[in-house]
Write an enzyme that holds these catalytic residues in place. Structure first.
Site, PDB file in Angstrom:
ATOM      1  CB  CYS A  53      -0.899  -0.010   1.229  1.00 49.62           C
ATOM      2  SG  CYS A  53       0.036   0.199   2.757  1.00 49.62           S
ATOM      3  CB  ALA A  56       3.984  -0.495   2.189  1.00 50.97           C
ATOM      4  NE  ARG A  87      12.464  -1.312   1.436  1.00 52.23           N
ATOM      5  CZ  ARG A  87      13.110  -0.153   1.376  1.00 52.23           C
ATOM      6  NH1 ARG A  87      13.381   0.522   2.484  1.00 52.23           N
ATOM      7  NH2 ARG A  87      13.489   0.346   0.220  1.00 52.23           N
ATOM      8  CG  HIS A 186       7.793   4.674  -4.084  1.00 49.72           C
ATOM      9  ND1 HIS A 186       7.605   3.799  -5.114  1.00 49.72           N
ATOM     10  CD2 HIS A 186       8.079   3.913  -3.003  1.00 49.72           C
ATOM     11  CE1 HIS A 186       7.772   2.555  -4.691  1.00 49.72           C
ATOM     12  NE2 HIS A 186       8.058   2.598  -3.406  1.00 49.72           N
TER      13      HIS A 186
HETATM   14 FE1  CFM Z   1      12.996   0.208  -5.708  1.00 47.61          FE
HETATM   15 FE2  CFM Z   1      12.412  -2.147  -5.798  1.00 47.61          FE
HETATM   16 FE3  CFM Z   1      11.032  -0.361  -4.307  1.00 47.61          FE
HETATM   17 FE4  CFM Z   1      13.592  -1.060  -3.662  1.00 47.61          FE
HETATM   18 FE5  CFM Z   1      12.626  -2.931  -1.905  1.00 47.61          FE
HETATM   19 FE6  CFM Z   1      11.487  -3.987  -4.076  1.00 47.61          FE
HETATM   20 FE7  CFM Z   1      10.061  -2.265  -2.620  1.00 47.61          FE
HETATM   21 MO1  CFM Z   1      10.683  -4.605  -1.725  1.00 47.61          MO
HETATM   22  S1  CFM Z   1      14.369  -1.493  -5.553  1.00 47.61           S
HETATM   23  S2  CFM Z   1      12.592   0.796  -3.655  1.00 47.61           S
HETATM   24  S3  CFM Z   1      14.495  -1.807  -1.853  1.00 47.61           S
HETATM   25  S4  CFM Z   1      11.136  -0.624  -6.396  1.00 47.61           S
HETATM   26  S5  CFM Z   1      12.706  -4.860  -2.602  1.00 47.61           S
HETATM   27  S6  CFM Z   1      12.038  -4.165  -6.281  1.00 47.61           S
HETATM   28  S7  CFM Z   1       9.475  -4.024  -3.514  1.00 47.61           S
HETATM   29  S8  CFM Z   1      10.937  -2.546  -0.776  1.00 47.61           S
HETATM   30  S9  CFM Z   1       9.184  -0.339  -3.099  1.00 47.61           S
HETATM   31  C1  HCA Z   2       6.858  -3.505   0.914  1.00 47.89           C
HETATM   32  C2  HCA Z   2       8.226  -3.890   1.431  1.00 47.89           C
HETATM   33  C3  HCA Z   2       8.806  -5.096   0.757  1.00 47.89           C
HETATM   34  C4  HCA Z   2       8.053  -6.356   1.108  1.00 47.89           C
HETATM   35  C5  HCA Z   2       8.862  -7.579   0.845  1.00 47.89           C
HETATM   36  C6  HCA Z   2       8.170  -8.876   0.608  1.00 47.89           C
HETATM   37  C7  HCA Z   2      10.279  -5.219   1.192  1.00 47.89           C
HETATM   38  O1  HCA Z   2       6.596  -3.564  -0.272  1.00 47.89           O
HETATM   39  O2  HCA Z   2       6.049  -3.124   1.730  1.00 47.89           O
HETATM   40  O3  HCA Z   2       7.010  -8.932   0.206  1.00 47.89           O
HETATM   41  O4  HCA Z   2       8.869  -9.865   0.809  1.00 47.89           O
HETATM   42  O5  HCA Z   2      11.148  -5.249   0.345  1.00 47.89           O
HETATM   43  O6  HCA Z   2      10.515  -5.300   2.395  1.00 47.89           O
HETATM   44  O7  HCA Z   2       8.775  -4.910  -0.639  1.00 47.89           O
END
Ligand code: CFM
Ligand code: HCA
Length: 531
Positions: A53, A56, A87, A186
């Site tokens: 969401c 998150a 995370r 983001h």
């Molecule tokens: Fe960029 Fe990602 Fe994301 Fe990320 Fe992550 Fe991710 Fe995420 Mo989980 S590189 S910031 S550090 S888009 S692993 S593939 S899903 S938290 S919002």
């Molecule tokens: C997020 C964080 C997450 C979840 C990881 C997962 C992360 O999207 O809220 O589903 O294993 O990297 O910690 O993407």
């Protein structure tokens, strides 16, 4: 292949079939028209999606890793609790730093009475309490769904707290229901940092100063990248936001170049810094040996200094000497194997390069919350301004199809850059994948099962929600969000660690001991009830 693919979506009722087929592409580079995909749209209610969401994306991803701020989750306790330290965005105190609050979890723990009568008073009390106990310089407030519904004014509370305690207090209205995924979060976080933090510092920076944007230090990734950059002679002004701090982010506007690792989560900041301060940005990828080498060379070419270029080659050679024996040791166990990758918004692309280094092909890749440009790439239309006296590049996103950039630059800058670095800032995932591989947006539980049966990948990399579903079907799964309990996987040393972990995982005897039901007995096929 096309028929097999159709069989997976054919099982859906008509309206769901229509929706889902737009999110799946069978790569065909010979197709007459450029291939397109539907992305960044609402998940069909009831489908078991892997998405998260807005809260998150804002609190968990971008704001959460900032160590010198206390982040208070304003809402019932679940959201704060479940986003506490899962995370693996690591942080430690560097020389001269005193504040690192990342091991703590702060929440107002709203109860029924607060929902009925309003939660602002409780938020004020929580701020007072953290000030008295921890004496932080910075506090961030992140809202969860009910806060938006009951209308608490967190901005007013933040303004009150700044006056009362003489510290920085920022409010992020990132209620979970906003937008369709983490992606909206983001954007909210990026806007807040640009508006209130970037530009407020004045620490002088050197000639080769960079910000590392979209790098969150998962498992120590940014430490490994910074190690290499510092060896070459770069000054890392700030990292957004892995092991990051307000103290450093406020100087980000003074760096000479922005490096963009995760484009999806931070492109807004890269573009806003460019518009406001004229800083160029360069798309990099420090995942994979070849990608690291290319990114470092692009950076050196950008600064266009023979000493820096020579030093870059020297460091690359030394790093390769150290890691290649390890990679060569594990590579034979990986070569020829196939991978499926489903991660948030950038890693399903970046890790393809690391798998390529190991001789492995990606047969399926997808994102939870990417936008169309992450899949299709951005078409760069150079637009030369003859009279432009600035040597800056401006990149403009042309809405609404999110596919086009326009570069506005002086002829002089255009001519030099054209020769030096690829002006194609973001290529998109479809282009780098082989014919007949599958690109899929917002995959769901059912589709994971079906693609495991259809493609039989040797590894399916995803997150915690998918991992055990995949293991139960006898396929190895490595988490590409948290790296399970290991990492770093970025940079040169990270690539060596990845080679080891993947080789050991693929060859673990356990996969021969698991028999998923469909390998031994006919399955009862369920059907979705048509509306
Ligand atoms: Fe960029 Fe990602 Fe994301 Fe990320 Fe992550 Fe991710 Fe995420 Mo989980 S590189 S910031 S550090 S888009 S692993 S593939 S899903 S938290 S919002
Ligand atoms: C997020 C964080 C997450 C979840 C990881 C997962 C992360 O999207 O809220 O589903 O294993 O990297 O910690 O993407």
């Amino acid at each position: 292949m096309k028929d097999h693919l159709s069989r997976i979506v054919d099982k859906y009722p008509a309206n769901i079939f229509k929706n889902r087929k737009e999110h799946i592409v069978l790569v065909d580079h010979d197709s007459e028209n450029p291939q397109t995909i539907t992305a960044n749209t609402r998940t069909i209610p009831g489908i078991i999606t892997s998405r998260g969401c807005c809260y998150a994306g804002c609190k968990g991803v971008v704001i959460g890793p900032i160590k010198d701020a206390i982040t208070i989750t304003h809402g019932p306790i679940g959201c704060g609790y479940y986003s506490w330290a899962t995370r693996r965005n690591k942080a430690r105190l560097e020389e001269g730093e005193t504040d690192n609050y990342l091991n703590y979890c702060f929440s107002t723990d709203l109860q029924e009475g607060d929902i009925v009568f309003g939660g602002e008073k409780k938020l004020k009390r929580a701020i007072k309490e953290v000030v008295e106990i921890f004496h932080p310089q910075n506090i961030m407030i992140c809202s969860t769904c009910p806060v938006g519904l009951i209308g608490d004014d967190i901005n007013a509370v933040a303004a009150w707290a700044e006056q009362e305690f003489h510290i920085k207090v920022l409010a992020f209205s990132c209620e979970g229901y906003k937008g369709v995924t983490q992606s909206a979060g983001h954007h909210i976080a990026n806007n807040g940092l640009i508006k209130n933090v970037v530009g407020t510092g004045n620490t002088v920076t050197g000639k080769y100063s960079v910000n590392l944007l979209g790098e969150y230090n998962i498992g120590g990734d940014s430490w490994e990248i910074e190690r290499v950059l510092t060896r070459i002679g770069y000054e890392v002004v700030s990292v957004m936001t892995g092991n990051g701090s307000i103290a450093k982010i406020k100087n980000a506007h003074l760096a000479n170049l922005n490096l963009v690792q995760c484009y999806r989560s931070i492109n807004y900041i890269a573009e806003m810094i460019q518009t406001k301060y004229g800083t160029d940005w360069l798309k990099v990828n420090f995942i994979g040996v070849q990608s690291c080498i290319e990114s470092l060379r692009d950076m050196a070419r950008y600064f266009d200094d023979p000493v820096l270029i020579a030093r870059t080659e020297e460091v690359i050679a030394e790093e390769l000497d150290e890691i290649m024996p390890v990679i060569n040791h594990y590579q034979p166990l990986c070569v020829g194997k196939t991978a499926a990758l489903f991660v948030g918004g950038s890693r399903a692309l970046h890790y393809q390069y690391l798998f390529q280094d190991l001789g492995m092909e990606t047969v399926l890749a997808g994102f939870e919350f990417a936008h169309r440009d992450d899949y299709e790439g951005s078409e760069v239309i150079p637009f030369i301004k003859e009279d432009a006296d600035s040597k800056n590049i401006e990149t403009l996103h042309l809405e609404p199809d999110e596919k086009h950039y326009r570069l506005v630059l002086s002829r002089e800058k255009y001519e030099t850059l054209k020769k030096q670095i690829p002006l194609n800032y973001f290529g998109g995932m479809i282009k780098v994948m082989k014919n007949n591989s599958v690109v899929i947006d917002d995959i769901n539980h059912y589709e994971i099962d079906e693609f495991l049966k259809l493609l039989k990948p040797d590894i399916f990399c995803a997150g915690i929600k998918e991992k055990y579903q995949i293991h139960k079907s006898g396929v190895f799964s490595k988490q590409l969000h948290s790296y399970d309990y290991t990492g770093p996987y970025a940079g040169f040393k990270g690539a060596a660690a990845f080679a080891r972990d993947i080789a050991l995982g693929l060859t673990a005897p356990v996969w021969n001991m698991i028999r998923p039901p469909w390998k031994t007995e006919p399955m009862l096929e369920g059907s979705l009830i048509k509306e």
